[in-house]
Enzyme design. Structure first.
Site, PDB file in Angstrom:
ATOM      1  N   CYS A 122       0.785  -1.174  -0.039  1.00  0.00           N
ATOM      2  CA  CYS A 122       0.154  -0.208  -0.050  1.00  0.00           C
ATOM      3  C   CYS A 122       0.765   1.176  -0.016  1.00  0.00           C
ATOM      4  O   CYS A 122       1.677   1.639   0.768  1.00  0.00           O
ATOM      5  CB  CYS A 122      -0.909  -0.037   1.251  1.00  0.00           C
ATOM      6  SG  CYS A 122      -2.122   1.424   0.989  1.00  0.00           S
TER       7      CYS A 122
ATOM      8  N   LYS B  64       1.979  -9.792   0.260  1.00  0.00           N
ATOM      9  CA  LYS B  64       1.488  -9.092  -0.987  1.00  0.00           C
ATOM     10  C   LYS B  64       2.322  -7.803  -1.190  1.00  0.00           C
ATOM     11  O   LYS B  64       2.726  -6.944  -0.126  1.00  0.00           O
ATOM     12  CB  LYS B  64       0.374  -8.691  -1.263  1.00  0.00           C
ATOM     13  CG  LYS B  64      -0.157  -7.911  -2.476  1.00  0.00           C
ATOM     14  CD  LYS B  64      -1.727  -8.036  -2.815  1.00  0.00           C
ATOM     15  CE  LYS B  64      -1.800  -7.376  -3.941  1.00  0.00           C
ATOM     16  NZ  LYS B  64      -2.034  -5.972  -4.075  1.00  0.00           N
TER      17      LYS B  64
ATOM     18  N   GLY C 151      -1.987  -7.183 -11.698  1.00  0.00           N
ATOM     19  CA  GLY C 151      -1.807  -5.808 -12.297  1.00  0.00           C
ATOM     20  C   GLY C 151      -2.257  -5.876 -13.688  1.00  0.00           C
ATOM     21  O   GLY C 151      -1.935  -6.599 -14.723  1.00  0.00           O
ATOM     22  N   ASP C 152      -3.225  -5.261 -14.031  1.00  0.00           N
ATOM     23  CA  ASP C 152      -3.747  -4.949 -15.272  1.00  0.00           C
ATOM     24  C   ASP C 152      -4.565  -5.663 -16.061  1.00  0.00           C
ATOM     25  O   ASP C 152      -4.410  -5.746 -17.432  1.00  0.00           O
ATOM     26  CB  ASP C 152      -2.646  -4.256 -16.140  1.00  0.00           C
ATOM     27  CG  ASP C 152      -1.977  -2.912 -15.390  1.00  0.00           C
ATOM     28  OD1 ASP C 152      -2.411  -2.308 -14.764  1.00  0.00           O
ATOM     29  OD2 ASP C 152      -0.621  -2.915 -15.931  1.00  0.00           O
TER      30      ASP C 152
ATOM     31  N   GLY D  75      -7.759  -7.715  -9.555  1.00  0.00           N
ATOM     32  CA  GLY D  75      -8.403  -6.686  -8.812  1.00  0.00           C
ATOM     33  C   GLY D  75      -9.407  -6.004  -9.694  1.00  0.00           C
ATOM     34  O   GLY D  75     -10.653  -6.477  -9.654  1.00  0.00           O
TER      35      GLY D  75
HETATM   36  C1  LIG Z   1      -9.865   0.355  -5.036  1.00  0.00           C
HETATM   37  C2  LIG Z   1      -8.486  -0.574  -4.603  1.00  0.00           C
HETATM   38  C3  LIG Z   1      -8.251  -1.052  -3.291  1.00  0.00           C
HETATM   39  C4  LIG Z   1      -7.124  -1.598  -3.214  1.00  0.00           C
HETATM   40  N1  LIG Z   1      -6.754  -1.987  -1.921  1.00  0.00           N
HETATM   41  C5  LIG Z   1      -5.735  -2.836  -1.487  1.00  0.00           C
HETATM   42  C6  LIG Z   1      -5.433  -3.649  -0.445  1.00  0.00           C
HETATM   43  O1  LIG Z   1      -6.368  -3.349   0.541  1.00  0.00           O
HETATM   44  N2  LIG Z   1      -4.442  -4.162  -0.174  1.00  0.00           N
HETATM   45  C7  LIG Z   1      -3.684  -4.708  -1.229  1.00  0.00           C
HETATM   46  O2  LIG Z   1      -2.787  -5.252  -1.121  1.00  0.00           O
HETATM   47  N3  LIG Z   1      -3.766  -4.108  -2.429  1.00  0.00           N
HETATM   48  C8  LIG Z   1      -4.971  -3.477  -2.693  1.00  0.00           C
HETATM   49  N4  LIG Z   1      -5.334  -2.840  -4.026  1.00  0.00           N
HETATM   50  C9  LIG Z   1      -4.205  -3.190  -5.125  1.00  0.00           C
HETATM   51  C10 LIG Z   1      -4.923  -4.662  -5.871  1.00  0.00           C
HETATM   52  O3  LIG Z   1      -4.821  -5.677  -4.945  1.00  0.00           O
HETATM   53  C11 LIG Z   1      -3.969  -5.030  -6.817  1.00  0.00           C
HETATM   54  O4  LIG Z   1      -2.804  -5.179  -6.609  1.00  0.00           O
HETATM   55  C12 LIG Z   1      -3.906  -3.641  -8.120  1.00  0.00           C
HETATM   56  O5  LIG Z   1      -4.942  -3.024  -8.078  1.00  0.00           O
HETATM   57  C13 LIG Z   1      -3.287  -4.325  -9.319  1.00  0.00           C
HETATM   58  O6  LIG Z   1      -4.185  -5.208  -9.756  1.00  0.00           O
HETATM   59  P1  LIG Z   1      -5.376  -4.980 -10.992  1.00  0.00           P
HETATM   60  O7  LIG Z   1      -4.740  -4.037 -12.022  1.00  0.00           O
HETATM   61  O8  LIG Z   1      -5.802  -6.174 -11.215  1.00  0.00           O
HETATM   62  O9  LIG Z   1      -6.349  -3.880 -10.110  1.00  0.00           O
HETATM   63  C14 LIG Z   1      -6.186  -1.890  -4.109  1.00  0.00           C
HETATM   64  C15 LIG Z   1      -6.638  -1.658  -5.354  1.00  0.00           C
HETATM   65  C16 LIG Z   1      -7.821  -0.879  -5.789  1.00  0.00           C
HETATM   66  C17 LIG Z   1      -8.049  -0.452  -7.127  1.00  0.00           C
END
Ligand SMILES: Cc1cc2nc3c(=O)[nH]c(=O)nc-3n(C[C@H](O)[C@H](O)[C@H](O)COP(=O)(O)O)c2cc1C
Length: 349
Positions: A101, A140, A202-203, A224
């Site tokens: 984070c 993570k 990611g993505d 995500g």
């Molecule tokens: C709204 C939002 C909240 C997120 N909250 C967390 C979280 O609480 N803990 C964490 O490890 N990652 C968090 N992430 C990161 C996601 O787990 C993920 O690693 C990141 O969005 C990239 O993946 P994606 O492109 O599939 O979204 C968050 C992402 C988004 C968009």
């Protein structure tokens, strides 16, 4: 696939997303199939140890979500170990540590991605936790803090040596936040060097991308934002992985999902059978939020709506209309009309 002794039926998982991946949402995604693991929103170790009700609510989960990983954040090894014991006591299958984070509120307290800047200390957090609990401890992380501190390869090995059972890597640095693209070559390279399972994140916006990433060499893929846009993405990826045509999702299916989500949220902490939901032992009253429960439900749909309506014809109109709704009846009517869904929601528990 195994994480420690926890068996995952699929290598595709719902990534932790604060404010979004609550138990109701996770249950619905799980019901649609293809999902091997769900991770909760991040939960404060401090709040868990102090028994703060609001924190404990974020950690709640239900039986049908298993296997469940509860993600905690914090930087103090003693408190993180104590929080891991609470998570274990709640019956979670896995405890995950947030080292990704980038939000200053979290990172400035020596937690989240700032742990990546102190690798020895980060490894000592994992070592303390693995000594304290029997369930697998996972991590993570991001690619690193910034372009000059891209130390995920070193830290991944260090936390593996400290006892981590699996690692997930979002291939961006904290400095990047969500700009640019995730570096999946870096993630695949780390997966190649480690003995424990490595998940990439990611993505991935469609099921083809999930499969392509899996084939790049990681053991699993965390999705995500793609799940917020399309809760069937994991089921479609599982279809592709099994050589099937990915299932089609109609506009009506999409409407039914939102109506089911409304139904589940309305029932939260109100009419659930005993033994179904896992609470932390020191948790107090579990009353619905202080503001009206209906308002909370509407706000939840607003939050999901901002992702869910992306790419839909007239999606921006729907977003505006959702934001203007004042009652559950209006919300249901609006969703029913927009998506062409007739009748009452069927999934009410
Ligand atoms: C709204 C939002 C909240 C997120 N909250 C967390 C979280 O609480 N803990 C964490 O490890 N990652 C968090 N992430 C990161 C996601 O787990 C993920 O690693 C990141 O969005 C990239 O993946 P994606 O492109 O599939 O979204 C968050 C992402 C988004 C968009």
């Amino acid at each position: 696939m195994l994480i420690g002794d926890v068996h995952l039926q699929s290598p595709f998982a719902v990534a932790p997303m604060a404010g979004m991946t609550d138990t109701a949402f996770r249950r619905l995604v799980k019901r649609h199939g293809g999902c091997g693991l769900v991770v909760t929103e991040m939960v404060s170790s401090e709040g868990l140890v102090r028994g703060i009700d609001r924190t404990l609510e974020f950690a709640e989960f239900t039986e049908e979500e298993r296997p469940v990983s509860i993600q905690i954040f914090g930087g103090d090894p003693v408190k993180m170990a104590a929080a891991a014991q609470i998570v274990e006591g709640m019956g979670a299958d896995i405890v995950d540590v947030n080292m990704g984070c980038p939000v200053p509120k979290i990172a400035k307290h020596n937690a989240g991605c700032s742990l990546m800047r102190e690798p020895e200390h980060a490894a000592s957090v994992i070592a303390a936790m693995t000594r304290a609990v029997k369930i697998p401890v996972t991590v993570k992380m991001r690619a690193g803090w910034n372009d000059t501190e891209k130390n995920a390869p070193t830290l991944a090995k260090m936390v593996e040596d400290a006892g981590a059972a699996a690692i997930a890597i979002h291939g961006r640095t904290a400095a990047q936040s969500y700009s640019g693209t995730a570096d999946w070559d870096l993630v695949a390279d780390i997966a190649d060097r480690l003995a424990i399972p490595v998940f990439g994140s990611g993505d991935c916006i469609d099921a083809d991308q999930v499969i392509a990433r899996l084939r790049s060499g990681v053991e699993g893929v965390l999705v995500g934002r793609g799940v917020l846009r399309n809760p069937w993405i994991l089921a479609q990826a599982a279809d592709l992985a099994a050589g099937r045509t990915p299932r089609e999702v109609t506009l009506e299916d999409r409407g039914r999902f939102l109506l089911d989500y409304v139904g589940l949220l309305l029932n939260e902490r109100v009419r659930e059978p005993e033994g179904f939901r896992h609470f932390a032992p020191s948790s107090g009253s579990h009353q619905p939020p202080a503001t009206s429960h209906d308002r909370w439900v509407i706000n939840k749909i607003r939050a999901l709506g901002s992702w869910y309506t992306k790419g839909l014809d007239n999606g921006s109109h729907l977003r505006t209309a959702i934001n203007g709704t004042e009652s559950i009846d209006d919300l249901r009517e609006l969703l029913g009309e927009f998506f062409g869904v007739a009748g009452e929601p069927v999934l009410m528990t």
